[in-house]
Design an enzyme around this catalytic site. Structure first.
Site, PDB file in Angstrom:
ATOM      1  N   VAL A  75     -10.108 -38.314 -10.537  1.00 35.90           N
ATOM      2  CA  VAL A  75      -9.290 -37.647 -11.555  1.00 35.90           C
ATOM      3  C   VAL A  75      -9.993 -37.674 -12.918  1.00 35.90           C
ATOM      4  O   VAL A  75     -10.022 -36.677 -13.642  1.00 35.90           O
ATOM      5  CB  VAL A  75      -7.897 -38.322 -11.645  1.00 35.90           C
ATOM      6  CG1 VAL A  75      -7.118 -37.809 -12.849  1.00 35.90           C
ATOM      7  CG2 VAL A  75      -7.111 -38.086 -10.364  1.00 35.90           C
ATOM      8  N   ASN A  85       4.729 -35.588  -4.576  1.00 37.54           N
ATOM      9  CA  ASN A  85       3.936 -36.018  -3.420  1.00 37.54           C
ATOM     10  C   ASN A  85       4.827 -36.424  -2.250  1.00 37.54           C
ATOM     11  O   ASN A  85       4.516 -36.140  -1.093  1.00 37.54           O
ATOM     12  CB  ASN A  85       3.004 -37.160  -3.811  1.00 37.54           C
ATOM     13  CG  ASN A  85       1.743 -36.627  -4.483  1.00 37.54           C
ATOM     14  OD1 ASN A  85       1.524 -35.421  -4.526  1.00 37.54           O
ATOM     15  ND2 ASN A  85       0.922 -37.515  -5.006  1.00 37.54           N
ATOM     16  N   CYS A 113      -3.448 -40.212  -1.893  1.00 37.02           N
ATOM     17  CA  CYS A 113      -2.177 -40.121  -2.634  1.00 37.02           C
ATOM     18  C   CYS A 113      -0.914 -40.244  -1.793  1.00 37.02           C
ATOM     19  O   CYS A 113      -0.072 -41.104  -2.074  1.00 37.02           O
ATOM     20  CB  CYS A 113      -2.115 -38.794  -3.381  1.00 37.02           C
ATOM     21  SG  CYS A 113      -3.206 -38.750  -4.800  1.00 37.02           S
ATOM     22  N   LYS A 123       0.112 -43.689  -0.110  1.00 34.51           N
ATOM     23  CA  LYS A 123       0.340 -44.689  -1.150  1.00 34.51           C
ATOM     24  C   LYS A 123       1.598 -44.350  -1.968  1.00 34.51           C
ATOM     25  O   LYS A 123       2.431 -45.211  -2.225  1.00 34.51           O
ATOM     26  CB  LYS A 123      -0.933 -44.691  -2.014  1.00 34.51           C
ATOM     27  CG  LYS A 123      -0.855 -45.284  -3.357  1.00 34.51           C
ATOM     28  CD  LYS A 123      -2.214 -45.104  -4.027  1.00 34.51           C
ATOM     29  CE  LYS A 123      -2.222 -45.398  -5.493  1.00 34.51           C
ATOM     30  NZ  LYS A 123      -1.133 -45.067  -6.315  1.00 34.51           N
TER      31      LYS A 123
HETATM   32  C1  UDX Z   1      -2.254 -34.461  -2.733  1.00 34.78           C
HETATM   33  C2  UDX Z   1      -1.353 -33.485  -3.514  1.00 34.78           C
HETATM   34  O1  UDX Z   1      -1.393 -32.208  -2.871  1.00 34.78           O
HETATM   35  C3  UDX Z   1      -1.793 -33.397  -4.957  1.00 34.78           C
HETATM   36  O2  UDX Z   1      -0.908 -32.549  -5.684  1.00 34.78           O
HETATM   37  C4  UDX Z   1      -1.789 -34.795  -5.559  1.00 34.78           C
HETATM   38  O3  UDX Z   1      -2.245 -34.769  -6.890  1.00 34.78           O
HETATM   39  C5  UDX Z   1      -2.645 -35.757  -4.739  1.00 34.78           C
HETATM   40  O4  UDX Z   1      -2.224 -35.734  -3.372  1.00 34.78           O
HETATM   41  P1  UDX Z   1      -4.672 -34.397  -1.628  1.00 34.78           P
HETATM   42  O5  UDX Z   1      -4.383 -35.777  -1.164  1.00 34.78           O
HETATM   43  O6  UDX Z   1      -5.991 -34.086  -2.239  1.00 34.78           O
HETATM   44  O7  UDX Z   1      -3.585 -33.939  -2.723  1.00 34.78           O
HETATM   45  O8  UDX Z   1      -4.551 -33.449  -0.359  1.00 34.78           O
HETATM   46  P2  UDX Z   1      -3.586 -32.359   0.286  1.00 34.78           P
HETATM   47  O9  UDX Z   1      -4.376 -31.143   0.531  1.00 34.78           O
HETATM   48  O10 UDX Z   1      -2.314 -32.174  -0.435  1.00 34.78           O
HETATM   49  O11 UDX Z   1      -3.325 -33.038   1.716  1.00 34.78           O
HETATM   50  C6  UDX Z   1      -2.747 -34.324   1.867  1.00 34.78           C
HETATM   51  C7  UDX Z   1      -2.596 -34.654   3.345  1.00 34.78           C
HETATM   52  O12 UDX Z   1      -1.601 -33.854   3.959  1.00 34.78           O
HETATM   53  C8  UDX Z   1      -3.862 -34.430   4.158  1.00 34.78           C
HETATM   54  O13 UDX Z   1      -3.982 -35.473   5.096  1.00 34.78           O
HETATM   55  C9  UDX Z   1      -3.618 -33.101   4.835  1.00 34.78           C
HETATM   56  O14 UDX Z   1      -4.362 -32.927   6.007  1.00 34.78           O
HETATM   57  C10 UDX Z   1      -2.137 -33.219   5.124  1.00 34.78           C
HETATM   58  N1  UDX Z   1      -1.469 -31.924   5.267  1.00 34.78           N
HETATM   59  C11 UDX Z   1      -1.447 -31.052   4.234  1.00 34.78           C
HETATM   60  C12 UDX Z   1      -0.833 -31.624   6.464  1.00 34.78           C
HETATM   61  O15 UDX Z   1      -0.831 -32.417   7.412  1.00 34.78           O
HETATM   62  N2  UDX Z   1      -0.166 -30.444   6.565  1.00 34.78           N
HETATM   63  C13 UDX Z   1      -0.107 -29.556   5.537  1.00 34.78           C
HETATM   64  O16 UDX Z   1       0.519 -28.503   5.701  1.00 34.78           O
HETATM   65  C14 UDX Z   1      -0.778 -29.866   4.348  1.00 34.78           C
END
Ligand code: UDX
Length: 436
Positions: free
Chosen positions: A17, A212, A264, A267
C-alpha cells in the site's frame, strides 16, 4: 491532472500500500518521501526496483523518481519535518487471537512524533479497528508539543490492479472531524477524480472492514450455493448468471472457487469476528464466514481424492501458487493448504506459477513429493491430474490437448474458468466447482 496546490507528503511503510500510494501521490505533483526502516528496501526503491510483482508499478515508480517528486529514506527527521501530511501505511498483521496487531502503527507514531511540523495531519491508511486514532493520539501527544490532527483514510486497492485502483478509485473515504483536515485531505485527493466520502474516523475504519467482509461473504455464499448445486443437478454458473440479473444482486465478484485468500479478506474477517465477540455480538456472521472459508479446501480435496480414485502415487500438476493472478503474493494462497494435503495423500506434485516461483521457493520447501518447476510444460509432464488452481490467463487459455496422454487424466478447474466441453473433448475427465 496535477494539483493546483501540491503538498509535501511522507508515507511511512513501503509495503504494498505504501509504495503504490507514494508513487500515486507523487505522480500528481506532490513532493513525497517514502520512509521505511528497512535499508535494503529503501535503496532498491530509490533505484526503481519494486520488491514484489505488481503490473504497472515499476513504470509509475520510475516516472515519479525521474520527476524528482519521489524519494525514499530511512531517516524519520528528513521525511517528517517538512511533511504537511504524514500517511501511516505500515502492516497490521493479525495476532493469534484474531485481533489486529497495532505494534507497527504505534511504533511509527512514536518515531515520527518528535519531528512533526505545526499543523501536520497524520493519516492512518493501515487497516485498523475503529477507535485506533485514540491510542495513536495518545502516543504522539506524549512526544510533541506542536498542534497536529489525525485522520483515517482507508485503502481499497486490489493486488494485481493496484495502480489503476489507486489512480482511479471508486471512492476516497476521509475519516476526519476537523474542517481544516477535511479540506487538506480533500485537496490531496482531488486529482484522483473520485467521489469523496467524508465520515467520522470510526466510520472510515469500519467501512474498510465492512467492505472486505461483505465481499468475503459474497464469495462464501457463492461457494455454499455451489456445494448445494453438486447435490441437486444445478450448475453454479447458471444459477449465478440467473440471479445476477437482479439489479440488487449483480453478477460481479462472486465466482466460486476454493475460498478467498490473500492479505486482506481472511485477516479482516477474523478481526471483525474478534471485534464482534469482544462486544458481545455472538453469534455473528463473520465467525461463520471464517469457519466456512477455512474448511473449504479440506472438503474439496476429499471430493477430488474420491473423484480421481485416490491420489496416492498420482502425478499432479498444481498450476498457480500466488493467491490470485497478476501477483506474487502468497499470503493465504490456496496452494499452501492444497499442496501439503496432496503430498500427505501420497501424490507427486509439480507446482508452477508465472510470477510467484521465487517467493514459493522460500515458503514451500521442496521435499519428497513436491517439486517446483520453471515452466507450465514441465509441470504438466506426464500428469495424471491437472489442477488449475489460480486463473492466470496462461493456464485458462492453454491447449491441454497437447499434454493429453494415452492414459486416464483429470483436469480440476478450481475457478470454473475453462470450458468443460472443450476439456472433455481433449479426453480429460473434467471436474469443476458446483457442477454436475
Ligand atoms: C481485496 C479487496 O478487493 C480490496 O478492496 C482490499 O483493499 C484488499 O482486499 P485483494 O486481496 O487484492 O483485494 O484481492 P481480490 O481480487 O479482491 O480477491 C480476494 C480473494 O477473493 C482472492 O483469493 C480471490 O481469488 C477471491 N475471489 C475474488 C473469489 O474467490 N471470487 C471472486 O468472485 C472474487
Amino acid at each position: 491532472m496535477l494539483y493546483s496546490n501540491p503538498m509535501t507528503v511522507a508515507v511511512i511503510g513501503t509495503g504494498f500500500v505504501g509504495v503504490v500510494s507514494a508513487a500515486a501521490y507523487a505522480s500528481f505533483g506532490n513532493t513525497v518521501v517514502g520512509l521505511d526502516i528497512d535499508e535494503k528496501k529503501v535503496a532498491d526503491l530509490q533505484s526503481g526496483l519494486v520488491p514484489f510483482h505488481e503490473p504497472g508499478l515499476p513504470e509509475l515508480l520510475r516516472e515519479a523518481l525521474d520527476s524528482g517528486n519521489l524519494t525514499f529514506t530511512t531517516d524519520y527527521k528528513k521525511a517528517i519535518s517538512n511533511a504537511r501530511v504524514i500517511i501511516i501505511a505500515v502492516g497490521t498483521p493479525s495476532k493469534a487471537d484474531g485481533s489486529a496487531d497495532l505494534t507497527y502503527v504505534h511504533a511509527a507514531s512514536e518515531a515520527m512524533a518528535g519531528y512533526l511540523q505545526p499543523g501536520a495531519v497524520v493519516v492512518v491508511k493501515s487497516t485498523v479497528p475503529p477507535g485506533t486514532l485514540h491510542s495513536v493520539d495518545e502516543i504522539i501527544g506524549k512526544h510533541t508539543d506542536v498542534s497536529y490532527d489525525l485522520a483515517s483514510v482507508p485503502e481499497f486497492l486490489k493486488e494485481g490492479t493496484a495502480v489503476a485502483d489507486t489512480l482511479k478509485p471508486d471512492r476516497v473515504v476521509i475519516g476526519a472531524t476537523k474542517d481544516s483536515t477535511i479540506k487538506i485531505l480533500s485537496e490531496l485527493h482531488e486529482p484522483f477524480n473520485a467521489e469523496i466520502v467524508v465520515v467520522s474516523p470510526e466510520s472510515a475504519q469500519m467501512a474498510k472492514y465492512a467492505a472486505n467482509s461483505y465481499l468475503a461473504t459474497r464469495i462464501t455464499f457463492a461457494n455454499q450455493i455451489a456445494n448445494l448445486c453438486e447435490h441437486t443437478g444445478a450448475q453454479i454458473d447458471e444459477v449465478l448468471s440467473a440471479i445476477g440479473l437482479d439489479q440488487r444482486i449483480g453478477s460481479h465478484y462472486w465466482y466460486p472457487g476454493l475460498g478467498y485468500g490473500g492479505s486482506c479478506f481472511p485477516k479482516d474477517v477474523r478481526e471483525l469476528k474478534h471485534f464482534a465477540e469482544q462486544v458481545g455480538e455472538v453469534p455473528n456472521i463473520f465467525s461463520a464466514i471464517n469457519e466456512l472459508n477455512e474448511k473449504r479446501i479440506p472438503g474439496i480435496i476429499e471430493k477430488l481424492d474420491a473423484a480421481v480414485g485416490g491420489m496416492g502415487g498420482k502425478k499432479i500438476a498444481v498450476l498457480g501458487l500466488a493467491f490470485k493472478p497478476n501477483t506474487d503474493d502468497m499470503r493465504e494462497a490456496p496452494c499452501l493448504s492444497v499442496i501439503p494435503k496432496l503430498v500427505e495423500k501420497g501424490a507427486e506434485v509439480r507446482g508452477f506459477d508465472p510470477a510467484a516461483l521465487s517467493v514459493a521457493r522460500q515458503i514451500l520447501k521442496e521435499q519428497s513429493g513436491l517439486l517446483l518447476v520453471d515452466s507450465l510444460e514441465q509441470a504438466l509432464e506426464d500428469a495424471d491430474v491437472v489442477i488449475v488452481l489460480i486463473e492466470w490467463p496462461e493456464f485458462v487459455n492453454f491447449d491441454y490437448s497437447m499434454t493429453k496422454l494415452d492414459k486416464k487424466q483429470w483436469l480440476f478447474d478450481a475457478r470454473n474458468q475453462l470450458d468443460p466441453a472443450k476439456v472433455k473433448s481433449w479426453g480429460y475427465e473434467y471436474i469443476g466447482i458446483g457442477q454436475n
